[in-house]
Design an enzyme around this catalytic site. Structure first.
Site, PDB file in Angstrom:
ATOM      1  N   HIS A 103     -10.728  -3.436  -0.552  1.00  0.00           N
ATOM      2  CA  HIS A 103      -9.597  -3.408   0.380  1.00  0.00           C
ATOM      3  C   HIS A 103      -8.854  -4.735   0.273  1.00  0.00           C
ATOM      4  CE1 HIS A 103      -7.613  -1.274   3.634  1.00  0.00           C
ATOM      5  NE2 HIS A 103      -7.522  -2.418   4.299  1.00  0.00           N
ATOM      6  N   SER A 147       0.685  -3.169   3.396  1.00  0.00           N
ATOM      7  CA  SER A 147      -0.730  -3.213   3.036  1.00  0.00           C
ATOM      8  C   SER A 147      -1.580  -2.693   4.183  1.00  0.00           C
ATOM      9  CB  SER A 147      -1.129  -4.662   2.706  1.00  0.00           C
ATOM     10  OG  SER A 147      -2.515  -4.783   2.522  1.00  0.00           O
ATOM     11  N   SER A 148      -2.510  -1.777   3.903  1.00  0.00           N
ATOM     12  CA  SER A 148      -3.426  -1.235   4.894  1.00  0.00           C
ATOM     13  C   SER A 148      -2.641  -0.586   6.036  1.00  0.00           C
ATOM     14  CB  SER A 148      -4.370  -2.340   5.387  1.00  0.00           C
ATOM     15  OG  SER A 148      -5.441  -1.799   6.121  1.00  0.00           O
ATOM     16  N   SER A 149      -2.670  -1.118   7.244  1.00  0.00           N
ATOM     17  CA  SER A 149      -1.868  -0.543   8.324  1.00  0.00           C
ATOM     18  C   SER A 149      -0.394  -0.470   7.925  1.00  0.00           C
ATOM     19  CB  SER A 149      -2.020  -1.376   9.601  1.00  0.00           C
ATOM     20  OG  SER A 149      -1.173  -0.912  10.619  1.00  0.00           O
ATOM     21  N   MET A 202       0.013   2.401   5.606  1.00  0.00           N
ATOM     22  CA  MET A 202       0.057   3.641   6.378  1.00  0.00           C
ATOM     23  C   MET A 202       1.442   3.847   6.972  1.00  0.00           C
ATOM     24  SD  MET A 202      -3.561   3.036   8.365  1.00  0.00           S
ATOM     25  CE  MET A 202      -5.065   2.657   7.456  1.00  0.00           C
TER      26      MET A 202
END
Length: 438
Positions: A291, A150-152, A155
């Site tokens: 987010h 998730s998120s970082s 990525m």
């Protein structure tokens, strides 16, 4: 400022799941999350926790599940559904904890030169060491290793599929960015070009970035599942399209999906299949979500995409688009009064639009087709809650089976995603079953 930074870190972290209404508990079994302190080469200085279910096959699959900035492996374990799914389906979950500082706190390194090439060092090498540990210690199946986050962590999911395509068989990236989106640590959120809404590269440029990370690699590429909320402003929603462009180029696929549908309310799915019918790239646009992913049920869909729930790990799709089933109802006589609102969310080369159709007549509409003409060169690439077709600059949107009827003074909405160049000017005229709407 310190308080603002803390709040934003929370937004970026995995604990955002609570905002989606999820109430999670520890898996009800004797299995427990365990920290491993000596798992191998660890240039990223990371911490490793592992969850091994009591019931599992001799060679279980492995999922690396990664938190958002400011989070931790144990935090993502407690706030996501992967451990309970591991109990159900018998796979191992590795929960890494990032230790490098950037942006909102401790984040996975997707910015350094070392991290951007195979064997270069930093976090990617540490993560592969964790996978190797799970294989040695628990007989983990090297042919069933997957990444998610998730998120970082989302990525890093796309990052690991790039630099170690021979280790990972597939990945599910929640609110991530394409590989090589960040130039360096200073480019990491909340500043920097990648997430300030201005990032726009060609599919070829994105694909070349992946190919250059492991020069000479000719083996199979991991399949990719991408998730993003349309109201995400921390990691802008338009980066979903950039990721789609990157991975479809890597697989040599068209930018036009082979199928689109709405498997659940507000979940708009686009699939990109190869000539054999195997879905190599799958993208979910979550209407209205910020987010805050993954929310309830999304981890299960990721596990299904991996094939760890016992389903076929490489689902097939027809080579031509399969439209959403439409109502067989015969449209009634044209309404004498209707109203259309058109709300577009535009970025550099693409946009999403929500269209609301209101019946201002005194009789119900049973079956509808809304038509308009683009004033520019817009091209629809996917749709939800309607079947949208286009010929030149003429567009038609037809109801699906559940929203065919619009009673007087009521509305129905649908949406679509499209590309454009130049100016994205809205249509000036809509007709509903042949009648011009206000």
């Amino acid at each position: 400022m310190r308080r603002t930074r803390t709040v934003l870190a929370g937004i970026a972290g995995a604990l955002l799941l609570a905002a989606g209404g999820i109430v999670l508990s520890q898996p009800a079994s004797a299995a427990a999350l365990t920290e491993v302190t000596n798992f191998g080469n660890n240039p990223g200085g990371m911490r490793m926790h592992i969850y091994v279910p009591d019931s599992r096959p001799a060679n279980p699959g492995i999922v690396v599940a990664m938190h958002g900035c400011g989070g931790s492996g144990p935090g993502f374990y407690a706030s996501s559904e992967f451990a309970s799914l591991a109990d159900r389906h018998g796979f191992i979950v590795i929960y890494p904890s990032a230790q490098q500082e950037a942006g909102f706190g401790k984040c996975f390194d997707t910015w350094s030169d070392a991290a951007k090439r195979r064997g270069g060092g930093s976090d990617p090498v540490s993560l592969v060491s964790m996978v190797n540990y799970a294989q040695r210690q628990y007989g983990g199946d090297p042919n069933r290793v997957y990444a998610t986050g998730s998120s970082s962590g989302g990525m890093m999911t796309q990052h690991m599929l790039t630099v170690y395509p021979d280790v990972f068989k597939a990945g599910a990236s929640f609110m991530g960015v394409p590989f090589n989106c960040f130039a360096n640590a200073a480019d990491y959120p909340p500043g920097g070009r990648c997430t300030n809404g201005s990032m726009n590269r060609t599919p070829q440029q994105w694909g070349d970035a992946v190919r250059q990370a492991y020069p000479g690699y000719t083996g199979p590429r991991p399949r990719v599942q991408l998730w993003h909320g349309t109201n995400d402003t921390l990691v802008p929603y338009q980066l979903l399209q950039e990721s789609i462009e990157q991975w479809t180029n890597v697989f040599g696929l068209s930018q036009t999906p082979t199928s689109t549908d709405t498997p659940r309310t507000n979940w708009n799915r686009s699939r990109y299949a190869d000539n054999s019918g195997t879905v190599q790239v799958e993208a979910y646009s979550i209407q209205g979500a910020g987010h805050s992913l993954p929310s309830r049920g999304m981890a299960q869909v990721a596990i299904q995409f991996f094939g760890l729930d016992g389903s076929t790990p490489t689902p097939s799709e027809p080579s031509t688009p399969t439209p959403t089933p439409t109502s067989t109802a015969t449209p009634t006589a044209s309404p004498t009064a209707c109203r259309v609102t058109y709300q577009a969310n535009t970025w550099n080369s693409g946009f999403t639009t929500t269209v609301t159709v209101t019946n201002t007549d005194t009789s119900a509409i049973n079956g509808w087709t809304l038509q308009w003409t683009w004033p520019g060169n817009q091209q629809v690439t996917g749709a939800w809650n309607a079947t949208v077709t286009q010929s030149g600059n003429q567009v038609s949107a037809r109801n699906v089976n559940w929203n065919a009827t619009i009673v007087p003074n009521q509305s129905t909405s649908f949406g679509f995603q499209a590309t454009y160049s130049g100016t994205n000017t809205a249509p000036t005229r809509f007709t509903l079953n042949g009648t011009t709407c206000g």
